[in-house]
Design a protein around this motif. Structure first.
Motif, PDB file in Angstrom:
ATOM      1  N   LEU A  39       0.816  -1.214   0.000  1.00  0.00           N
ATOM      2  CA  LEU A  39       0.000   0.000   0.000  1.00  0.00           C
ATOM      3  C   LEU A  39       0.849   1.263   0.000  1.00  0.00           C
ATOM      4  N   LEU A  40       1.975   1.217   0.704  1.00  0.00           N
ATOM      5  CA  LEU A  40       2.861   2.384   0.734  1.00  0.00           C
ATOM      6  C   LEU A  40       3.599   2.554  -0.587  1.00  0.00           C
ATOM      7  N   SER A  41       4.140   1.451  -1.105  1.00  0.00           N
ATOM      8  CA  SER A  41       5.061   1.567  -2.226  1.00  0.00           C
ATOM      9  C   SER A  41       4.350   1.768  -3.563  1.00  0.00           C
ATOM     10  N   THR A  42       3.181   1.127  -3.750  1.00  0.00           N
ATOM     11  CA  THR A  42       2.543   1.179  -5.070  1.00  0.00           C
ATOM     12  C   THR A  42       2.225   2.608  -5.531  1.00  0.00           C
ATOM     13  N   PRO A  43       1.488   3.392  -4.722  1.00  0.00           N
ATOM     14  CA  PRO A  43       1.190   4.752  -5.206  1.00  0.00           C
ATOM     15  C   PRO A  43       2.446   5.577  -5.429  1.00  0.00           C
ATOM     16  N   ILE A  44       3.431   5.430  -4.528  1.00  0.00           N
ATOM     17  CA  ILE A  44       4.659   6.212  -4.675  1.00  0.00           C
ATOM     18  C   ILE A  44       5.378   5.833  -5.965  1.00  0.00           C
ATOM     19  N   LEU A  45       5.505   4.531  -6.198  1.00  0.00           N
ATOM     20  CA  LEU A  45       6.257   4.085  -7.376  1.00  0.00           C
ATOM     21  C   LEU A  45       5.544   4.455  -8.667  1.00  0.00           C
ATOM     22  N   VAL A  46       4.218   4.424  -8.656  1.00  0.00           N
ATOM     23  CA  VAL A  46       3.480   4.792  -9.867  1.00  0.00           C
ATOM     24  C   VAL A  46       3.596   6.300 -10.109  1.00  0.00           C
ATOM     25  N   LEU A  47       3.373   7.072  -9.039  1.00  0.00           N
ATOM     26  CA  LEU A  47       3.396   8.532  -9.184  1.00  0.00           C
ATOM     27  C   LEU A  47       4.780   9.055  -9.545  1.00  0.00           C
ATOM     28  N   VAL A  48       5.786   8.589  -8.823  1.00  0.00           N
ATOM     29  CA  VAL A  48       7.142   9.067  -9.108  1.00  0.00           C
ATOM     30  C   VAL A  48       7.543   8.674 -10.527  1.00  0.00           C
ATOM     31  N   GLY A  49       7.192   7.449 -10.927  1.00  0.00           N
ATOM     32  CA  GLY A  49       7.491   7.015 -12.289  1.00  0.00           C
ATOM     33  C   GLY A  49       6.842   7.938 -13.309  1.00  0.00           C
ATOM     34  N   LEU A  50       5.584   8.305 -13.054  1.00  0.00           N
ATOM     35  CA  LEU A  50       4.858   9.193 -13.970  1.00  0.00           C
ATOM     36  C   LEU A  50       5.516  10.569 -14.038  1.00  0.00           C
ATOM     37  N   VAL A  51       5.820  11.123 -12.861  1.00  0.00           N
ATOM     38  CA  VAL A  51       6.390  12.474 -12.831  1.00  0.00           C
ATOM     39  C   VAL A  51       7.746  12.509 -13.540  1.00  0.00           C
ATOM     40  N   LEU A  52       8.578  11.522 -13.238  1.00  0.00           N
ATOM     41  CA  LEU A  52       9.895  11.485 -13.895  1.00  0.00           C
ATOM     42  C   LEU A  52       9.736  11.385 -15.411  1.00  0.00           C
ATOM     43  N   ALA A  53       8.791  10.554 -15.861  1.00  0.00           N
ATOM     44  CA  ALA A  53       8.598  10.386 -17.304  1.00  0.00           C
ATOM     45  C   ALA A  53       8.096  11.682 -17.928  1.00  0.00           C
ATOM     46  N   MET A  96      10.157   0.646   7.856  1.00  0.00           N
ATOM     47  CA  MET A  96       9.418   0.346   6.633  1.00  0.00           C
ATOM     48  C   MET A  96       9.507   1.494   5.632  1.00  0.00           C
ATOM     49  N   PHE A  97       9.502   2.733   6.157  1.00  0.00           N
ATOM     50  CA  PHE A  97       9.610   3.873   5.246  1.00  0.00           C
ATOM     51  C   PHE A  97      10.972   3.898   4.559  1.00  0.00           C
ATOM     52  N   SER A  98      12.000   3.541   5.317  1.00  0.00           N
ATOM     53  CA  SER A  98      13.335   3.493   4.721  1.00  0.00           C
ATOM     54  C   SER A  98      13.397   2.431   3.629  1.00  0.00           C
ATOM     55  N   ILE A  99      12.715   1.313   3.881  1.00  0.00           N
ATOM     56  CA  ILE A  99      12.681   0.248   2.869  1.00  0.00           C
ATOM     57  C   ILE A  99      11.948   0.743   1.616  1.00  0.00           C
ATOM     58  N   VAL A 100      10.844   1.445   1.830  1.00  0.00           N
ATOM     59  CA  VAL A 100      10.080   1.956   0.685  1.00  0.00           C
ATOM     60  C   VAL A 100      10.918   2.968  -0.098  1.00  0.00           C
ATOM     61  N   LEU A 101      11.633   3.812   0.640  1.00  0.00           N
ATOM     62  CA  LEU A 101      12.520   4.795   0.010  1.00  0.00           C
ATOM     63  C   LEU A 101      13.552   4.083  -0.871  1.00  0.00           C
ATOM     64  N   THR A 102      14.171   3.060  -0.311  1.00  0.00           N
ATOM     65  CA  THR A 102      15.154   2.281  -1.049  1.00  0.00           C
ATOM     66  C   THR A 102      14.527   1.642  -2.285  1.00  0.00           C
ATOM     67  N   THR A 103      13.358   1.053  -2.095  1.00  0.00           N
ATOM     68  CA  THR A 103      12.681   0.373  -3.194  1.00  0.00           C
ATOM     69  C   THR A 103      12.327   1.356  -4.306  1.00  0.00           C
ATOM     70  N   THR A 104      11.906   2.558  -3.909  1.00  0.00           N
ATOM     71  CA  THR A 104      11.567   3.568  -4.907  1.00  0.00           C
ATOM     72  C   THR A 104      12.785   3.901  -5.749  1.00  0.00           C
ATOM     73  N   TRP A 105      13.873   4.162  -5.066  1.00  0.00           N
ATOM     74  CA  TRP A 105      15.114   4.478  -5.800  1.00  0.00           C
ATOM     75  C   TRP A 105      15.487   3.325  -6.734  1.00  0.00           C
ATOM     76  N   TRP A 106      15.352   2.121  -6.230  1.00  0.00           N
ATOM     77  CA  TRP A 106      15.830   0.944  -6.963  1.00  0.00           C
ATOM     78  C   TRP A 106      14.962   0.625  -8.181  1.00  0.00           C
ATOM     79  N   THR A 107      13.635   0.649  -8.021  1.00  0.00           N
ATOM     80  CA  THR A 107      12.791   0.046  -9.064  1.00  0.00           C
ATOM     81  C   THR A 107      11.926   1.017  -9.857  1.00  0.00           C
ATOM     82  N   VAL A 108      11.926   2.307  -9.497  1.00  0.00           N
ATOM     83  CA  VAL A 108      10.997   3.202 -10.186  1.00  0.00           C
ATOM     84  C   VAL A 108      11.349   3.333 -11.669  1.00  0.00           C
TER      85      VAL A 108
END
Lengths: 303, 313
Positions: B96-110, B176-188
């Motif tokens: 729930l934490l990572s999905t919206p962040i990864l989708v949104l950040v991916g969109l904004v970067l693109a 968990m937030f640190s993990i999400v932060l890491t995951t965002t950097w890694w997979t976005v």
């Protein structure tokens, strides 16, 4: 999910992210507006943020061990040294793991491309009885999270005597129903005329597959190869489960196994990380166009 | 590439395979021969372990002992096991934490990179490169970055005058937030590229028409770009949900599920029960409960996504 719903109005070959010179339609921007400068600055700031962890790891790996825990934080080493790299290469099995990774990832990729493209040809271009059912089962296979399989798969590997062997790492990763599906979609879109002509000339199914279908499918074969290679090279969970002997480990697993061995020697940990990260980064820089198209392709086809 | 098939009618059955009827019919079985090697792998390393695992889940099997048939006991035990619920909860919370962040950040970067023609390869490299790193490398780098005091994260906070000393990975409410932060950097980067591809396939004349009507940049973004990205967003969300539910590597490697059980994902619990406690039957039961959950979420998603696709056409 399927290819045919993709919103596209331009020639197929431009579906990659690189514009072919001349084919690019005029863009809507006019050069040099203040907005563009702001946009540039924001993007550049984000890019710096994204590259920072990599730079930090790289700089740390080039520091003498004593400087890695300095407070306040220092970005650049006062004394540049390759000592950490020497220690890692001389003091661990990094070279062997690199070989194991290259070997298992290459063999897996070749097998996936061969086995999956053959299956895709059978599914897309022939009409043997039971074809639809088998294809449906294959597509359902995409839904199975590999993690659910680790426990029974490990038991199977024990029974087959494949623990700590290359084949133990490779064989389960050859099953790639998503790749079959991507290729089925692609093969279905190829024109039939060539194949019919070959058929009239008495070419066998194998010849048609090998000399007509595969050569026409280079883009999708490249995408599947690159994807399989990236995911196999980086796979952690399965090699971690199936290898306990350091001699059989792949690079990602070996790194973790010796992390304790490095103690708190951060320069060495980062040197090992840089060594492990480098091969795919180099491949990406060399084959950027294909990788990017591969992602786009995977996405459009759905998984 | 994928798009190539768009222009042509895609038919399920290939008429070419039997243009002249009967004589060709015999050849049909050769199709099965082509599928056969894949089927062997598929059955040996997917179907068989899947069924064997289901069988094991009804026994008290250990790692090397086969155990007795215990029926549904393992499943009932799993439902009563608080650690199962904790790990399932953590997995869902991460998703729930990572999905919206990864989708949104991916969109904004693109969206940003799509506007910038100069040096596009460089932006693409910057945002996509982390995706190419093995999870163990990502974990090693970020554990180092999150070190108290001399780590990069604290160092940067100190540099801009903020108080460091955040327990990035040691504080249960922060880990968990640190993990999400890491995951965002890694997979976005993956989502970023999917969006970038979609942006480049939006017909230019939509924008030209809008420009003639006097629509500004924001107006065009809201009224053309974002709606046309709907299908891609559906795809990105589905792929991201499935990927996030499978989280294991970075958590196991960065916090081992800790502090306490604050970040332990369900896959790690299965791993520990099976490979550390050697309760293979029980581990299988838990993984099947998890599989059922993934299946339900995936089917719901696919249904939503399928409908979206139909309505788009």
């Amino acid at each position: 999910m399927t290819v045919d719903a993709a919103p596209v109005d331009r020639p197929a070959d431009d579906s990659g992210l690189d514009r072919t010179p001349g084919a690019a339609p005029p863009r809507r921007r006019r050069p040099f507006r203040p907005g563009m400068i702001a946009l540039f600055l924001v993007t550049a700031a984000l890019a710096v943020l994204w590259l920072m962890p990599l730079a930090w790891a790289l700089f740390t790996s080039l520091k003498p061990e004593g400087e890695t825990t300095a407070i306040p934080l220092r970005w650049l080493p006062t004394e540049w040294t390759l000592a950490a790299y020497r220690a890692v290469i001389g003091g661990s099995d990094v070279g062997l793991w690199m070989f194991n990774s290259i070997f298992t990832a290459t063999v897996t990729t070749v097998l996936v491309v061969l086995v999956s493209s053959m299956a895709a040809y059978g599914f897309a271009r022939t009409t043997f009885p039971g074809r639809r059912l088998l294809l449906a089962l294959t597509v359902m296979g995409i839904m199975v999270p590999p993690q659910v399989l680790i426990v029974p798969l490990f038991a199977e590997m024990v029974a087959l005597g494949l623990v700590d062997t290359y084949w133990g790492v490779i064989l389960p990763q050859v099953v790639a129903p998503a790749m079959v599906f991507i290729m089925v979609k692609f093969f279905q879109g190829l024109p039939h005329e060539l194949e019919e002509a070959a058929h009239m000339d008495g070419a066998s199914r194998w010849r048609i597959y090998w000399q007509i279908i595969l050569p026409l499918s280079r883009p999708v074969l490249a995408a599947v190869s690159i994807f399989t290679f990236i995911s196999t090279w980086n796979n952690f969970l399965w090699p971690f489960i199936v290898t306990t002997d350091p001699n059989a480990m792949t690079l990602p697993v070996g790194l973790i196994a010796v992390e304790g061995g490095f103690g708190l020697r951060y320069a060495e940990i980062m040197a090992a990380s840089v060594i492990a990260a480098l091969p795919l980064l180099i491949i990406f820089v060399l084959f950027q166009r294909q990788v990017v198209r591969g992602v786009a392709h995977t996405g459009l086809s759905g998984q | 590439m994928a798009v190539r098939s768009v222009a042509r009618p895609s038919r399920r059955d290939t008429p070419a395979s039997r243009p002249d009827g009967a004589p060709r019919r015999r050849h049909d079985w050769t199709g099965l021969l082509f599928v056969l090697p894949f089927l062997v792998f598929f059955v040996a390393f997917l179907v068989w372990p899947l069924l064997a695992g289901l069988g094991t889940a009804t026994t008290s099997a250990g790692l090397s002992t086969s155990g007795e048939f215990v029926g549904l006991d393992n499943f009932i035990d799993a439902l009563r096991d608080p650690d199962v619920w904790t790990s399932l909860g953590n997995t869902l919370w991460f998703t729930l934490l990572s999905t919206p962040i990864l989708v949104l950040v991916g969109l904004v970067l693109a969206l940003l990179v799509h506007q910038l023609t100069p040096a596009r390869w460089f932006w693409r490299l910057s945002f996509f490169a982390p995706f190419l790193l093995p999870s163990s490398v990502v974990a090693l780098i970020f554990v180092w970055i999150f070190q108290p005091d001399f780590g990069m994260a604290d160092g940067m906070l100190a540099a801009i005058g903020l108080n460091p000393g955040i327990g990035w990975l040691s504080d249960p409410s922060m880990a968990m937030f640190s993990i999400v932060l890491t995951t965002t950097w890694w997979t976005v980067g993956f989502n970023f590229l999917l969006y970038l591809a979609a942006l480049q396939s939006i017909p230019q004349h939509f924008y030209e028409a809008a420009a003639i009507d006097g629509a500004g940049d924001w107006r065009r973004l809201w009224s053309i770009t974002l709606p046309l990205l709907g299908r891609t967003t559906g795809l990105v969300v589905v792929l991201q949900l499935l990927a996030s539910l499978k989280v294991f590597d970075q958590i196991y490697l960065m916090t081992s599920g800790g502090p306490g059980t604050s970040t332990i994902p369900v896959i790690q619990y299965v791993y520990e029960i099976g490979f550390t406690n050697f309760r293979v039957g029980y581990a299988s039961a838990i993984s099947y409960l998890f599989f059922a959950l993934v299946l339900v979420i995936a089917l719901v998603q696919l249904r939503l996504f399928g409908n979206r696709k139909e309505s788009d056409r």
